[in-house]
Design an enzyme around this catalytic site. Sequence first.
Site, PDB file in Angstrom:
ATOM      1  N   ASP A 133      42.928  23.413  45.101  1.00  0.00           N
ATOM      2  CA  ASP A 133      42.122  24.381  44.340  1.00  0.00           C
ATOM      3  C   ASP A 133      41.815  25.606  45.203  1.00  0.00           C
ATOM      4  O   ASP A 133      41.482  25.452  46.382  1.00  0.00           O
ATOM      5  CB  ASP A 133      40.793  23.727  43.939  1.00  0.00           C
ATOM      6  CG  ASP A 133      41.008  22.404  43.245  1.00  0.00           C
ATOM      7  OD1 ASP A 133      41.526  22.410  42.124  1.00  0.00           O
ATOM      8  OD2 ASP A 133      40.669  21.355  43.842  1.00  0.00           O
ATOM      9  N   HIS A 153      36.971  23.021  45.877  1.00  0.00           N
ATOM     10  CA  HIS A 153      36.911  22.672  44.452  1.00  0.00           C
ATOM     11  C   HIS A 153      35.640  23.144  43.770  1.00  0.00           C
ATOM     12  O   HIS A 153      35.671  23.696  42.673  1.00  0.00           O
ATOM     13  CB  HIS A 153      37.050  21.153  44.292  1.00  0.00           C
ATOM     14  CG  HIS A 153      36.993  20.692  42.871  1.00  0.00           C
ATOM     15  ND1 HIS A 153      35.809  20.409  42.232  1.00  0.00           N
ATOM     16  CD2 HIS A 153      37.975  20.480  41.959  1.00  0.00           C
ATOM     17  CE1 HIS A 153      36.069  20.041  40.988  1.00  0.00           C
ATOM     18  NE2 HIS A 153      37.373  20.067  40.797  1.00  0.00           N
ATOM     19  N   ASP A 198      45.029  10.882  43.298  1.00  0.00           N
ATOM     20  CA  ASP A 198      44.287  10.840  44.558  1.00  0.00           C
ATOM     21  C   ASP A 198      44.946   9.898  45.565  1.00  0.00           C
ATOM     22  O   ASP A 198      44.627   9.935  46.748  1.00  0.00           O
ATOM     23  CB  ASP A 198      42.857  10.327  44.310  1.00  0.00           C
ATOM     24  CG  ASP A 198      42.049  11.238  43.408  1.00  0.00           C
ATOM     25  OD1 ASP A 198      42.254  12.466  43.451  1.00  0.00           O
ATOM     26  OD2 ASP A 198      41.194  10.714  42.661  1.00  0.00           O
ATOM     27  N   LYS A 218      40.957  28.313  40.704  1.00  0.00           N
ATOM     28  CA  LYS A 218      39.679  27.707  40.298  1.00  0.00           C
ATOM     29  C   LYS A 218      38.582  28.731  40.546  1.00  0.00           C
ATOM     30  O   LYS A 218      37.774  28.587  41.465  1.00  0.00           O
ATOM     31  CB  LYS A 218      39.480  26.475  41.195  1.00  0.00           C
ATOM     32  CG  LYS A 218      38.395  25.536  40.816  1.00  0.00           C
ATOM     33  CD  LYS A 218      38.878  24.651  39.735  1.00  0.00           C
ATOM     34  CE  LYS A 218      38.419  23.243  39.828  1.00  0.00           C
ATOM     35  NZ  LYS A 218      39.017  22.483  38.717  1.00  0.00           N
ATOM     36  N   HIS A 243      46.620  14.778  44.754  1.00  0.00           N
ATOM     37  CA  HIS A 243      45.518  15.560  44.180  1.00  0.00           C
ATOM     38  C   HIS A 243      44.554  16.021  45.266  1.00  0.00           C
ATOM     39  O   HIS A 243      43.997  15.189  45.991  1.00  0.00           O
ATOM     40  CB  HIS A 243      44.773  14.691  43.168  1.00  0.00           C
ATOM     41  CG  HIS A 243      43.698  15.405  42.420  1.00  0.00           C
ATOM     42  ND1 HIS A 243      42.456  14.882  42.217  1.00  0.00           N
ATOM     43  CD2 HIS A 243      43.692  16.625  41.807  1.00  0.00           C
ATOM     44  CE1 HIS A 243      41.721  15.717  41.508  1.00  0.00           C
ATOM     45  NE2 HIS A 243      42.446  16.793  41.247  1.00  0.00           N
ATOM     46  N   ARG A 244      44.355  17.328  45.381  1.00  0.00           N
ATOM     47  CA  ARG A 244      43.527  17.937  46.441  1.00  0.00           C
ATOM     48  C   ARG A 244      43.979  17.413  47.802  1.00  0.00           C
ATOM     49  O   ARG A 244      43.137  17.182  48.686  1.00  0.00           O
ATOM     50  CB  ARG A 244      42.034  17.664  46.216  1.00  0.00           C
ATOM     51  CG  ARG A 244      41.543  18.021  44.809  1.00  0.00           C
ATOM     52  CD  ARG A 244      40.051  17.848  44.629  1.00  0.00           C
ATOM     53  NE  ARG A 244      39.689  17.708  43.223  1.00  0.00           N
ATOM     54  CZ  ARG A 244      38.521  17.297  42.769  1.00  0.00           C
ATOM     55  NH1 ARG A 244      37.549  17.019  43.637  1.00  0.00           N
ATOM     56  NH2 ARG A 244      38.282  17.177  41.478  1.00  0.00           N
ATOM     57  N   GLU A 269      46.072  25.427  42.013  1.00  0.00           N
ATOM     58  CA  GLU A 269      45.160  25.613  40.887  1.00  0.00           C
ATOM     59  C   GLU A 269      44.217  26.767  41.196  1.00  0.00           C
ATOM     60  O   GLU A 269      43.450  26.711  42.164  1.00  0.00           O
ATOM     61  CB  GLU A 269      44.350  24.342  40.606  1.00  0.00           C
ATOM     62  CG  GLU A 269      43.458  24.579  39.388  1.00  0.00           C
ATOM     63  CD  GLU A 269      42.493  23.460  39.070  1.00  0.00           C
ATOM     64  OE1 GLU A 269      42.689  22.321  39.520  1.00  0.00           O
ATOM     65  OE2 GLU A 269      41.507  23.763  38.352  1.00  0.00           O
ATOM     66  N   GLU A 304      48.593  19.127  44.997  1.00  0.00           N
ATOM     67  CA  GLU A 304      47.792  20.050  44.191  1.00  0.00           C
ATOM     68  C   GLU A 304      46.570  20.391  45.026  1.00  0.00           C
ATOM     69  O   GLU A 304      46.048  19.538  45.744  1.00  0.00           O
ATOM     70  CB  GLU A 304      47.366  19.355  42.890  1.00  0.00           C
ATOM     71  CG  GLU A 304      46.577  20.241  41.924  1.00  0.00           C
ATOM     72  CD  GLU A 304      45.063  20.159  42.041  1.00  0.00           C
ATOM     73  OE1 GLU A 304      44.388  20.806  41.250  1.00  0.00           O
ATOM     74  OE2 GLU A 304      44.538  19.463  42.956  1.00  0.00           O
TER      75      GLU A 304
END
Length: 247
Positions: free
Chosen positions: A42, A55, A237, A117, A13-14, A115, A40
């Site tokens: 943003d 983000h 994460d 965003k 995540h990120r 993503e 992933e």
Amino acid sequence: MPAPANPPRVIGHRGARSTAPENTLAGLRQAVAEGASWVEFDVKLTSDGHPVLIHDETVDRTTNGKGKVAEMSLADIRALDAGGWFGRRFAGEKVPTLDEALELMSGLAMGFNLEIKPCPGREVETAKVALERVRALWPSFRATPVISSFQHASLAAARDAVPGLPRGLLAERLPADWKKLAEELGCSFIHPGTRALTREEVAAVKAAGYPMLVWTVNEPARARELTAWGVDSIITDSPAAILAALQ
Ligand code: G3P
Ligand code: MG
């Protein structure tokens, strides 16, 4: 037409947000170091229209600067330090451009969930620009990515820009009309948050034939439970911990 997307069990995540500054190149590398094969991240646009990995609507939390992303040029944003806030060894990390991230990930043979965003009002433009960069730069021999968004206008714009790239319907909570929305927006993946997600909801989505990528799961026991329910991919994460939990 790209090959079907086949995201793995665990997605960083990120990047790998527990152990490296989110949405940085160091974070993407850290995810790989922890054993993740996908991440992933943003994407937002700068004031002058460049797609960058960040983000929040402001740079305040994740850089040493202050201000709204939508009001800062790429040069403004590139002057900031996006790593030092997380740890001294990350000082000097920049907010990456999407182009840089794509180049790094292709070099590392990674896959990704992008993503979209958007800053408010830039839903269509952000999708168009991001998809155009992926179309232009992402090699067809690498894993087919999944493009997701909470913003329906962004998903529709992504569909219109590059119809062949698969899309994921993001939602804090699985909406009652998820199937209708997925059909309308041409989404072939469903990405609900997990706080209130139930076994019955997972069963319904899976019975309809949709793969599920869920977020953000950092508890090993919850990752095992969701996987047992039939969830396909866990966005976390802490890729190392969740990969170990699912062995
Ligand atoms: O794409 C999954 C997850 O990243 C969505 O929430 O706020 O972390 O971007 P957020
Ligand atoms: Mg995200």
